[in-house]
Structures are given as C-alpha cells and as structure tokens.
Design an enzyme around this catalytic site. Structure first.
Site, PDB file in Angstrom:
ATOM      1  N   ARG A  81     -10.797  -7.442 -13.201  1.00 21.00           N
ATOM      2  CA  ARG A  81     -11.520  -8.192 -12.172  1.00 21.00           C
ATOM      3  C   ARG A  81     -12.744  -7.398 -11.763  1.00 21.00           C
ATOM      4  O   ARG A  81     -12.637  -6.231 -11.383  1.00 21.00           O
ATOM      5  CB  ARG A  81     -10.599  -8.445 -10.983  1.00 21.00           C
ATOM      6  N   ARG A  94     -15.249  -5.175  -3.362  1.00 20.84           N
ATOM      7  CA  ARG A  94     -13.907  -5.694  -3.619  1.00 20.84           C
ATOM      8  C   ARG A  94     -13.887  -6.590  -4.860  1.00 20.84           C
ATOM      9  O   ARG A  94     -14.682  -7.515  -4.973  1.00 20.84           O
ATOM     10  CB  ARG A  94     -13.411  -6.477  -2.406  1.00 20.84           C
ATOM     11  N   ASP A 112      -2.373  -2.487  -9.784  1.00 22.41           N
ATOM     12  CA  ASP A 112      -3.836  -2.430  -9.817  1.00 22.41           C
ATOM     13  C   ASP A 112      -4.275  -1.038 -10.246  1.00 22.41           C
ATOM     14  O   ASP A 112      -3.828  -0.025  -9.680  1.00 22.41           O
ATOM     15  CB  ASP A 112      -4.419  -2.740  -8.427  1.00 22.41           C
ATOM     16  N   GLU A 143      -2.634   0.205  -6.285  1.00 19.85           N
ATOM     17  CA  GLU A 143      -1.788  -0.705  -5.504  1.00 19.85           C
ATOM     18  C   GLU A 143      -0.649  -1.237  -6.362  1.00 19.85           C
ATOM     19  O   GLU A 143      -0.808  -1.445  -7.566  1.00 19.85           O
ATOM     20  CB  GLU A 143      -2.630  -1.880  -4.981  1.00 19.85           C
ATOM     21  N   LYS A 145      -8.431   0.989   4.054  1.00 16.93           N
ATOM     22  CA  LYS A 145      -7.673  -0.248   3.828  1.00 16.93           C
ATOM     23  C   LYS A 145      -6.646  -0.417   4.934  1.00 16.93           C
ATOM     24  O   LYS A 145      -5.924   0.536   5.248  1.00 16.93           O
ATOM     25  CB  LYS A 145      -6.896  -0.173   2.509  1.00 16.93           C
ATOM     26  N   ASN A 147       1.574  -4.538  -6.250  1.00 18.59           N
ATOM     27  CA  ASN A 147       1.732  -5.844  -5.599  1.00 18.59           C
ATOM     28  C   ASN A 147       3.105  -6.411  -5.942  1.00 18.59           C
ATOM     29  O   ASN A 147       3.454  -6.528  -7.114  1.00 18.59           O
ATOM     30  CB  ASN A 147       0.640  -6.806  -6.080  1.00 18.59           C
ATOM     31  N   LYS A 170       0.835  -1.207   0.000  1.00 14.61           N
ATOM     32  CA  LYS A 170       0.000   0.000   0.000  1.00 14.61           C
ATOM     33  C   LYS A 170       0.873   1.262   0.000  1.00 14.61           C
ATOM     34  O   LYS A 170       0.641   2.189  -0.777  1.00 14.61           O
ATOM     35  CB  LYS A 170      -0.924   0.015   1.218  1.00 14.61           C
ATOM     36  N   ARG A 226      -5.669  -5.617 -13.261  1.00 21.66           N
ATOM     37  CA  ARG A 226      -4.350  -6.062 -12.823  1.00 21.66           C
ATOM     38  C   ARG A 226      -3.429  -6.068 -14.038  1.00 21.66           C
ATOM     39  O   ARG A 226      -3.655  -6.818 -14.973  1.00 21.66           O
ATOM     40  CB  ARG A 226      -4.471  -7.456 -12.206  1.00 21.66           C
TER      41      ARG A 226
HETATM   42  N1  LIG Z   1     -10.128   3.825  -4.346  1.00 19.46           N
HETATM   43  C1  LIG Z   1     -10.981   2.815  -4.529  1.00 19.46           C
HETATM   44  N2  LIG Z   1     -12.239   3.028  -5.012  1.00 19.46           N
HETATM   45  C2  LIG Z   1     -13.106   2.002  -5.197  1.00 19.46           C
HETATM   46  N3  LIG Z   1     -12.819   0.718  -4.902  1.00 19.46           N
HETATM   47  C3  LIG Z   1     -11.582   0.433  -4.424  1.00 19.46           C
HETATM   48  C4  LIG Z   1     -10.605   1.463  -4.216  1.00 19.46           C
HETATM   49  N4  LIG Z   1      -9.478   0.885  -3.734  1.00 19.46           N
HETATM   50  C5  LIG Z   1      -9.743  -0.431  -3.655  1.00 19.46           C
HETATM   51  N5  LIG Z   1     -11.005  -0.717  -4.053  1.00 19.46           N
HETATM   52  C6  LIG Z   1     -11.628  -2.049  -4.118  1.00 19.46           C
HETATM   53  O1  LIG Z   1     -11.063  -2.861  -3.097  1.00 19.46           O
HETATM   54  C7  LIG Z   1     -10.340  -3.967  -3.655  1.00 19.46           C
HETATM   55  C8  LIG Z   1      -9.060  -4.225  -2.883  1.00 19.46           C
HETATM   56  O2  LIG Z   1      -8.266  -3.052  -2.833  1.00 19.46           O
HETATM   57  P1  LIG Z   1      -6.682  -3.017  -2.983  1.00 19.46           P
HETATM   58  O3  LIG Z   1      -6.242  -1.648  -2.666  1.00 19.46           O
HETATM   59  O4  LIG Z   1      -6.288  -3.535  -4.315  1.00 19.46           O
HETATM   60  O5  LIG Z   1      -6.185  -3.990  -1.807  1.00 19.46           O
HETATM   61  P2  LIG Z   1      -5.823  -5.556  -1.764  1.00 19.46           P
HETATM   62  O6  LIG Z   1      -4.394  -5.606  -1.392  1.00 19.46           O
HETATM   63  O7  LIG Z   1      -6.673  -6.137  -0.694  1.00 19.46           O
HETATM   64  O8  LIG Z   1      -6.070  -6.110  -3.130  1.00 19.46           O
HETATM   65  C9  LIG Z   1     -10.100  -3.585  -5.101  1.00 19.46           C
HETATM   66  O9  LIG Z   1     -10.046  -4.749  -5.926  1.00 19.46           O
HETATM   67  C10 LIG Z   1     -11.307  -2.718  -5.434  1.00 19.46           C
HETATM   68  O10 LIG Z   1     -12.415  -3.526  -5.812  1.00 19.46           O
HETATM   69 MG   LIG Z   2      -5.399  -5.361  -5.019  1.00 16.04          MG
END
Ligand SMILES: Nc1ncnc2c1ncn2[C@@H]1O[C@H](COP(=O)(O)OP(=O)(O)O)[C@@H](O)[C@H]1O
Ligand SMILES: [Mg+2]
Length: 323
Positions: free
Chosen positions: A222, A230, A270, A278, A158, A280, A122, A208
């Site tokens: 996704r 999510r 992401d 993000e 998060k 990864n 993050k 991704r």
């Molecule tokens: N800024 C955002 N606005 C809307 N949905 C989000 C946002 N950030 C994350 N999400 C949703 O949450 C999910 C997980 O967030 P992410 O930051 O990728 O963390 P993780 O490490 O758990 O994958 C994403 O796949 C998306 O669906």
């Molecule tokens: Mg993610």
C-alpha cells in the site's frame, strides 16, 4: 456448514473491498450457509450463548446481499463463529468476547476471543519487538520529546486504539507543531501513545502480509498519497501487487508459534522496509486485492482451512470414521 459472522451491519459492507464479504462469498461457493449478527445481537440465556442472527446470502451484483428473518441461534450448534467487527475495541466488544468464551472447546471461533482481548493491535506487536523499529509506549510527554530528539530523523506517533491510519502523525524535532501533537496524542500526559522511529522506506509502501494459521497467504503493498504519510487504503493509499521477502518470511515463521498459542488464526501483518509495525487481528483486510493480483480467490483457502479444522472442536462428529 453454518458460519456465524459477528460483524458490523451488512449495509456498511464494501462488496469489492471487504474481506468479510469475500469470506461470505467463498463460504457460499463452497456450499455453506452464513449468518450475520452484530455484537449487540449476542446474548446469554439458559446458561448458554446465543445470537439473534439472520441468514445472509451474498452476490456479485447489487443489492450484493439479502438477509433472512432473524432467528435465535445457539452458537455451540454451528460449525464456525467468525468475529470480524471493525475497531474500535470498546467495552461492548470486550463483553462480547467474554460471552463467546462459553464456546471454548465446543466450536471453532476465528479469531479466538481471548486472543482478540489480549492482542491490542499496537501493543501485541511488541511481543516481537526484535522485528520492529525502535518504539516507545508512554504517557510521559518529556520522555517522548527526549526520544524524538534521540532519533533525530523523525518519529511517528500513534494512538493505541487507532486503525485505518487514524491519528497517526509524524513529529520532527524542532517542528513547531510537535509539542502540540504530543499534548494532543497523550491528552496532556493522561493517555498512553506509541512513538516509533520514522522509517523512510514507507515511501516504497506499507506491506500487508495476510497469514492463515502461521502460513503466508500472500501480500499487498500500500503506497501513500504523495501528500500523506499514511499508506492505509482507508487513507487513500494505492494498492500494488508485491512479493514477500525471505526476511519477512523469517519474521512470520518466528511469530507463528505465538500466534497459534493465542488462537490468532487470520491476521494481517504490516511491514515497512522489512520491519514489523503492526499485527492486525480484529478484522484484517486485503484479501480481495490479493485475490485480484493472484488471479484466484484466496478467501477460499481460509474457508477450506475452517472446513478441515471445525471438526477438531466437535469430538462427536470428528470421531465418526471416514467413509
Ligand atoms: N514507523 C513508521 N515509519 C513511517 N511510517 C509509518 C510508521 N508506522 C506507521 N506509518 C505509516 O502510518 C500508517 C498507519 O500506521 P499503522 O501503525 O499501521 O496503524 P493503523 O492501525 O492506523 O494502520 C502506515 O500505513 C504507514 O504509512
Ligand atoms: Mg496498519
């Protein structure tokens, strides 16, 4: 070549989903041997770093893999060490990355252990804040409430150590759950959390983009279940083929020098609505879905890259003239 995979136990592998399994399959197909160990099997003796590892042979049908007898492998003697342990990033993981420092300049390690330590998935993203939605990282609950009010349209909170969508929640100004969620995610103001502008484009998916040494391998989209925000596959997200937009390509080019500097060879970025959310690095996945859409094994490209690069860390071998 010999590859050592430092990863979770083989019996937990999902043969049709896991990227690490795809790497092992591609390595085998290209004539290489793979060895498996867990972080706890890495050790230091006689001033060098070793692993208690077993040769692993993978196959497309059950039982999907066989493991040989455990052997003591001096890691500097193999051609590539791949660190592919799933999060969480805990103290044991940290120690193993520090032990693998002994390999610096001797063996290709993917991803670089120092890069893995530095790049919290993050927080590392914030090096590229110019490509991100508005984001706050704080343990201060009042600051979070002010930020959510300011955003107006909603926010996503998060945990900094989450993965696979775990702990990601939407908070809305005026929602009677919001104060409780913020208390929870910050452990009553004791722990940092990330708060981010909610991107409505998430309805169209969380893309991704898999990147190898700064080059785009491809992308998958996704899409979340109707009843979840999510999009993670782990949280029931559906995978669809997609293209990488010119805007996303520009972001990747902008990030490439920094990723190279940190030894982050294989990463999963992401994107939601073209914005970076993000980076990864620990065990990014998606290569099997990407390969299915592309109609070819993209994991082979990663193995080919390692074949070309492993010599760079073995000056003795690398100096042997070709032919
Ligand atoms: N800024 C955002 N606005 C809307 N949905 C989000 C946002 N950030 C994350 N999400 C949703 O949450 C999910 C997980 O967030 P992410 O930051 O990728 O963390 P993780 O490490 O758990 O994958 C994403 O796949 C998306 O669906
Ligand atoms: Mg993610």
């Amino acid at each position: 070549m010999r590859f050592v995979f430092v990863m979770d136990p083989m019996h937990r592998i999902l043969p049709d989903k896991d990227t690490t399994f795809a790497f092992q399959r591609a390595a085998l197909r290209r004539g290489h041997a793979s060895f498996h160990c867990e972080p706890r099997d890495v050790y230091i003796a006689d001033g060098d770093v070793w692993a208690r590892a077993r040769e692993v042979r993978v196959m497309d049908e059950a039982p999907y893999f066989t493991l040989g007898a455990p052997d003591d492998v001096r890691l500097a003697d193999v051609e590539c060490v791949a660190i592919r342990k799933d999060p969480p990033f805990d103290a044991d993981y940290l120690y193993v990355t520090l032990m693998l420092e002994k390999l610096r300049g001797r063996v290709l390690v993917v991803n670089d252990p120092q890069g893995l330590r530095d790049a919290n998935e993050k927080l590392y993203t914030l090096h590229f804040a110019r490509h991100m939605p508005r984001t706050l990282v704080t343990s201060d609950r009042d600051r979070i409430h002010r930020f959510v009010a300011e955003l107006g349209g909603g926010a996503v909170v998060k945990p900094l150590d989450g993965a696979g969508g775990s702990g990601v929640m939407v908070v809305l100004k005026g929602d009677r759950n919001t104060r409780s969620i913020v208390d929870y995610i910050t452990r009553e103001g004791q722990r940092h959390a990330m708060v981010q502008e909610y991107l409505p484009a998430v309805r169209d998916g969380d893309k991704r983009v898999l990147v190898l040494a700064g080059e785009i391998l491809g992308a998958i989209n996704r899409i979340a279940r109707e009843d979840d925000v999510r999009s993670n596959i782990h949280a029931g997200g559906r995978v669809e083929p997609c293209e990488v937009t010119p805007g996303e390509r520009a972001v990747v080019s902008d990030m490439a020098p920094r990723l190279a500097q940190d030894g982050l060879v294989f990463v999963g970025l992401d994107f939601i609505g073209g914005r970076l959310t993000e980076v990864n690095v620990t065990s990014p996945t998606g290569i099997q879905e990407l390969s299915r859409h592309a109609g070819r094994d993209v994991a082979e490209r990663v193995i080919e890259w390692i074949e070309r690069r492993s010599g760079d860390f073995r000056p003795m071998l690398g100096s042997i003239p070709p032919g």
